[in-house]
Write a protein that holds these residues in place. Structure first.
Motif, PDB file in Angstrom:
ATOM      1  N   VAL A  47      34.586  37.954  44.093  1.00 53.89           N
ATOM      2  CA  VAL A  47      34.652  39.232  44.802  1.00 53.89           C
ATOM      3  C   VAL A  47      34.606  39.021  46.313  1.00 53.89           C
ATOM      4  O   VAL A  47      35.369  39.625  47.064  1.00 53.89           O
ATOM      5  CB  VAL A  47      33.501  40.162  44.363  1.00 53.89           C
ATOM      6  CG1 VAL A  47      33.452  41.407  45.230  1.00 53.89           C
ATOM      7  CG2 VAL A  47      33.670  40.556  42.904  1.00 53.89           C
ATOM      8  N   ILE A  48      33.732  38.128  46.770  1.00 55.60           N
ATOM      9  CA  ILE A  48      33.576  37.925  48.216  1.00 55.60           C
ATOM     10  C   ILE A  48      34.827  37.323  48.842  1.00 55.60           C
ATOM     11  O   ILE A  48      35.219  37.708  49.950  1.00 55.60           O
ATOM     12  CB  ILE A  48      32.341  37.035  48.504  1.00 55.60           C
ATOM     13  CG1 ILE A  48      31.063  37.756  48.072  1.00 55.60           C
ATOM     14  CG2 ILE A  48      32.262  36.705  49.992  1.00 55.60           C
ATOM     15  CD1 ILE A  48      29.807  36.924  48.225  1.00 55.60           C
ATOM     16  N   GLN A  50      37.726  37.915  48.225  1.00 60.61           N
ATOM     17  CA  GLN A  50      38.743  38.942  48.427  1.00 60.61           C
ATOM     18  C   GLN A  50      38.802  39.373  49.890  1.00 60.61           C
ATOM     19  O   GLN A  50      39.840  39.827  50.371  1.00 60.61           O
ATOM     20  CB  GLN A  50      38.450  40.170  47.561  1.00 60.61           C
ATOM     21  CG  GLN A  50      38.655  39.945  46.075  1.00 60.61           C
ATOM     22  CD  GLN A  50      38.350  41.198  45.262  1.00 60.61           C
ATOM     23  OE1 GLN A  50      37.728  42.142  45.764  1.00 60.61           O
ATOM     24  NE2 GLN A  50      38.768  41.212  44.021  1.00 60.61           N
ATOM     25  N   LEU A  51      37.676  39.200  50.602  1.00 56.15           N
ATOM     26  CA  LEU A  51      37.652  39.548  52.019  1.00 56.15           C
ATOM     27  C   LEU A  51      38.641  38.695  52.808  1.00 56.15           C
ATOM     28  O   LEU A  51      39.149  39.133  53.843  1.00 56.15           O
ATOM     29  CB  LEU A  51      36.236  39.374  52.580  1.00 56.15           C
ATOM     30  CG  LEU A  51      35.173  40.319  52.012  1.00 56.15           C
ATOM     31  CD1 LEU A  51      33.796  39.939  52.541  1.00 56.15           C
ATOM     32  CD2 LEU A  51      35.493  41.759  52.350  1.00 56.15           C
ATOM     33  N   THR A 200      33.893  45.001  47.213  1.00 58.73           N
ATOM     34  CA  THR A 200      33.101  43.855  47.656  1.00 58.73           C
ATOM     35  C   THR A 200      31.702  44.283  48.054  1.00 58.73           C
ATOM     36  O   THR A 200      30.706  43.640  47.681  1.00 58.73           O
ATOM     37  CB  THR A 200      33.784  43.155  48.849  1.00 58.73           C
ATOM     38  OG1 THR A 200      35.092  42.736  48.456  1.00 58.73           O
ATOM     39  CG2 THR A 200      32.994  41.938  49.289  1.00 58.73           C
ATOM     40  N   GLU A 203      29.671  45.115  44.965  1.00 57.59           N
ATOM     41  CA  GLU A 203      29.259  43.896  44.262  1.00 57.59           C
ATOM     42  C   GLU A 203      28.137  43.185  45.010  1.00 57.59           C
ATOM     43  O   GLU A 203      27.203  42.670  44.390  1.00 57.59           O
ATOM     44  CB  GLU A 203      30.468  42.969  44.117  1.00 57.59           C
ATOM     45  CG  GLU A 203      30.223  41.747  43.245  1.00 57.59           C
ATOM     46  CD  GLU A 203      30.054  42.082  41.776  1.00 57.59           C
ATOM     47  OE1 GLU A 203      29.468  41.255  41.043  1.00 57.59           O
ATOM     48  OE2 GLU A 203      30.487  43.178  41.356  1.00 57.59           O
TER      49      GLU A 203
END
Length: 269
Positions: A47-48, A50-51, A200, A203
């Motif tokens: 998820v992180i 994705q930044l 993000t 999460e």
């Protein structure tokens, strides 16, 4: 497999698939099955990073974002319409995603759902490509009617099923609603910024204890972030060019083949 190699591979998968209509989440889930690592261990990592993909959009389209920001300060109607359409399209995913967060998480561990969604999504792309021939709305995000922006937002919610593809749902949904190809693709890129940022943050809040306890290896997250950013920059530039010439059919056939192979492998093992 060494952790550094896994981080690099996941960064490549994220950057390659986030903005293509093939489902980044689905590919990350299938990658966990194929590479044999524990998906839950890397869930926060996935998820992180994705930044990194979000940053690629901001860097490539900084002139657009800057022009909109300046236009908002000057109260230019086109800039306010751009922001209005972006927020309207983001709203359904924000509300539904927050309300159904636990149910969505339950689906993330099901690789068979991903394989089936890849196949069905590929067929849907081919059908839409065959039926939609001409755009009925002028090019440009600001020119999009509010009803179409909100409709794209609801269609984006289909991507909460892993394997559907957020970009695929928004782009093909926009085409079906009469939006021109390039505008549909770019609107999907812009919409990714608040949508992915919201996912993000949610999460990270949910896993805040894990993030602050030292359980997350931030050096690996940094590697995945940088790799996903670099790959996403290349993919976005390439993607806009190829859809103008060949449309979305190549991605549809890829989804059908990849989903079929994955489904056979998952059922046979």
């Amino acid at each position: 497999m060494p952790l550094l190699i896994t981080a690099i591979l996941l960064g490549i998968v994220e950057g390659l698939t986030e903005f293509l209509p093939v489902s980044s989440t689905g590919h990350l889930i299938l990658a966990s099955e194929l590479l044999g690592y524990k998906a839950e261990t890397w869930a926060t990592f996935n998820v992180i990073i994705q930044l990194g993909a979000i940053l690629a959009v901001i860097v490539l389209y900084w002139r657009t974002f800057w022009a909109v920001a300046v236009g908002l300060l000057k109260r230019e109607p086109a800039s306010w319409r751009f922001l209005r359409n972006l927020l309207l399209a983001f709203l359904p995913a924000a509300v539904i995603g927050f309300a159904l967060h636990k149910q969505i998480e339950a689906l993330l561990g099901n690789a068979i759902v991903v394989a089936v969604a890849l196949i069905v999504g590929g067929i849907a792309i081919l059908v839409i490509e065959a039926l939609v021939k001409r755009a009925s709305i002028e090019p440009g995000v600001a020119a999009m009617p509010t009803s179409r922006a909100l409709g794209i937002g609801f269609i984006q919610c289909l991507a909460m099923i892993p394997g559907v593809s957020r970009s695929g749902a928004t782009i093909m949904g926009a085409l079906a609603l009469g939006v021109e190809r390039r505008t549909a693709a770019e609107f999907s890129f812009f919409l990714a910024v608040p949508t992915m940022l919201g996912a993000t943050v949610l999460e990270m809040v949910k896993n805040r204890h894990e993030l602050t306890s030292g359980a997350v290896e931030w050096n690996l997250v940094a590697v995945g972030f940088v790799v996903s950013f670099i790959v996403a920059v290349v993919v976005i530039r390439w993607f806009v060019g190829i859809i103008s010439k060949r449309g979305f059919a190549p991605f549809a056939w890829y989804r059908i083949v990849a989903g079929s192979l994955a489904l056979v492998w998952l059922l046979a093992r």
